[in-house]
Design a protein around this motif. Structure first.
Motif, mmCIF file in Angstrom:
data_model
loop_
_atom_site.group_PDB
_atom_site.id
_atom_site.type_symbol
_atom_site.label_atom_id
_atom_site.label_comp_id
_atom_site.label_asym_id
_atom_site.label_seq_id
_atom_site.Cartn_x
_atom_site.Cartn_y
_atom_site.Cartn_z
ATOM 1 N N ILE A 3 91.637 65.219 94.993
ATOM 2 C CA ILE A 3 90.890 66.440 95.256
ATOM 3 C C ILE A 3 90.004 66.179 96.459
ATOM 4 C CG2 ILE A 3 89.248 68.131 94.388
ATOM 5 C CD1 ILE A 3 90.225 67.544 91.571
ATOM 6 N N PHE A 4 90.292 66.875 97.562
ATOM 7 C CA PHE A 4 89.533 66.739 98.801
ATOM 8 C C PHE A 4 88.413 67.770 98.787
ATOM 9 C CE2 PHE A 4 93.809 65.256 99.551
ATOM 10 C CZ PHE A 4 93.665 64.141 100.362
ATOM 11 N N THR A 5 87.182 67.310 98.917
ATOM 12 C CA THR A 5 86.048 68.238 98.841
ATOM 13 C C THR A 5 85.002 67.909 99.892
ATOM 14 O OG1 THR A 5 84.595 66.982 97.375
ATOM 15 C CG2 THR A 5 86.353 68.265 96.322
ATOM 16 N N SER B 287 87.766 75.857 102.683
ATOM 17 C CA SER B 287 88.355 74.530 102.891
ATOM 18 C C SER B 287 87.594 73.424 102.171
ATOM 19 C CB SER B 287 88.407 74.216 104.384
ATOM 20 O OG SER B 287 87.098 74.270 104.934
ATOM 21 N N GLY B 288 86.522 73.770 101.469
ATOM 22 C CA GLY B 288 85.708 72.747 100.810
ATOM 23 C C GLY B 288 86.314 72.191 99.545
ATOM 24 N N PHE B 289 87.499 72.689 99.144
ATOM 25 C CA PHE B 289 88.165 72.196 97.942
ATOM 26 C C PHE B 289 89.669 72.326 98.146
ATOM 27 C CE2 PHE B 289 90.208 72.475 93.880
ATOM 28 C CZ PHE B 289 89.443 71.753 92.977
ATOM 29 N N ILE B 290 90.355 71.195 98.225
ATOM 30 C CA ILE B 290 91.816 71.168 98.360
ATOM 31 C C ILE B 290 92.344 70.087 97.428
ATOM 32 C CG2 ILE B 290 93.782 70.770 99.901
ATOM 33 C CD1 ILE B 290 91.985 71.585 102.248
ATOM 34 N N ALA B 291 93.215 70.453 96.506
ATOM 35 C CA ALA B 291 93.791 69.470 95.575
ATOM 36 C C ALA B 291 95.242 69.200 95.957
ATOM 37 C CB ALA B 291 93.712 69.996 94.139
#
Length: 383
Positions: free
Chosen positions: A203-205, A241-245
């Motif tokens: 999870i990119f945050t 874009s603050g949350f990409i899984a």
């Protein structure tokens, strides 16, 4: 004699005229300065200001009495026997700038009993980002992607600092963030296929979020997606874009990387004028909404859905649950949903992130802490 008297009166009037003009000018200048002062930006507040909690009386919304929750959110602590059995790691991009290193004493900001300069503020936010993950998902790793020249004084269990070469200047940071994500996925794909490492989802945050629920459920509840994004009912910027899984299988990593490469391409060719801010979100929206079969009306409903974008199966999750922002985020003006999982303290809400963690330490109750956030989120603080 009459002519002399009239002449004398006109003479007095002419002598008084410069004085009248001077008084008029002074009044005009004073009025201008008052008008200018009224147009100046108000000073940011350096302490929490509690207001009414939005969503009072609405079903499925957090109800508060003071800063105590009358009903509990679905936020819960992670348990070893949770349905989330797959390993999940959080990935963020973070760096420190010379201008913040050279901060002056006047830049100090006090929260609770601690004062912070600019660097310390950034590090405090990063530490609390890790704190929330370790409370709600203690088995998760945190990976910090950064400039190889940056020195980040962070030594925590379950935290890895991974240098990735690139351009981390303020003007290019959002662009570099996507490049860093792609480079990271490439290294993970190589380790998975060549070194046969165990599958781990990612999870990119942003680092200014608080995870208040076990997010591993995403990968078990929606077993067929490659990539997950968060959406809101906003025509100009429907995707955040603050949350990409990204699913950690070979197919998920490959398709997630290809999707982000397409976003990077669109960013670099169409939205470089917005490279400092918003360019990545505009590029994300362009890649998704330009797909011929995509129905943009689905963004108006607060429901998760799957769609095929290019070669990737993309899961769209509502910001109101997975990327809730006070006060800008979807759902704020109607309160906080009881199923909120991520709180995003973007912009000037950084102080609120620190205050929320301090309050959680004293109360050990996430729902009560969310009441504090809900009642404080509309104020612009000095972080």
């Amino acid at each position: 004699m009459l002519i002399k008297r009239k002449y004398f009166r006109w003479n007095r009037l002419l002598l008084c005229l410069p004085v009248v003009i001077l008084i008029f000018h002074m009044l005009s200048v004073s009025e201008f300065h008052q008008s200018s002062r009224s147009k100046e930006k108000p000073k940011k507040i350096d302490h929490l200001v509690l207001g009414p909690a939005a969503g009072e009386g609405l079903p499925d919304r957090l109800q508060c009495q003071g800063i105590r929750a009358l009903n509990k959110t679905s936020s819960r602590m992670f348990q070893k026997n949770s349905d989330s059995v797959d390993h999940v790691s959080f990935v963020t991009v973070f760096t420190v700038y010379n201008s913040t290193v050279d901060s002056r004493p006047v830049d100090l900001v006090t929260v609770g009993n601690t004062s912070y300069n600019k660097v310390e503020r950034s590090m405090a936010i990063l530490n609390i980002f890790v704190n929330f993950i370790q409370v709600t998902m203690p088995q998760s790793n945190v990976i910090i992607l950064t400039d190889p020249t940056a020195e980040i004084p962070l030594h925590r269990d379950m935290v890895t600092i991974q240098p990735i070469q690139g351009e981390y200047s303020r003007d290019k940071l959002m662009l570099q963030r996507i490049r860093s994500y792609i480079a990271f996925l490439e290294t993970r794909l190589e380790k998975l296929t060549v070194m046969q490492e165990k599958v781990s989802h990612f999870i990119f945050t942003d680092s200014d979020i608080a995870v208040v629920h076990d997010l591993g459920r995403i990968f078990t509840d929606y077993p067929s997606f490659d990539l997950a994004l968060t959406f809101r009912n906003n025509k100009e910027q429907p995707l955040n874009s603050g949350f990409i899984a990204v699913r950690g299988t070979a197919e998920g990593l490959q398709r997630g990387k290809a999707f982000l490469q397409e976003v990077l391409k669109i960013y670099s060719t169409k939205f470089m004028k917005a490279s400092r801010m918003l360019g990545d979100q505009l590029a994300l929206a362009w890649v998704v909404t330009s797909h011929p079969k995509f129905d943009i009306k689905r963004f108006s409903k607060r429901e998760a859905f799957l769609d095929k974008i290019g070669g990737a199966s993309v899961l769209f999750l509502p910001c109101s649950s997975y990327n809730w922002t006070p006060p800008e985020g979807a759902g704020q003006f109607h309160g906080m949903p009881l199923d909120v999982k991520v709180v995003h303290f973007k912009g000037s809400r950084k102080r609120l992130m620190l205050e929320s963690w301090n309050y959680f330490l004293s109360s050990s109750d996430i729902s009560d802490m969310l009441c504090l956030i809900l009642k404080s989120g509309r104020t612009k603080y000095d972080f």
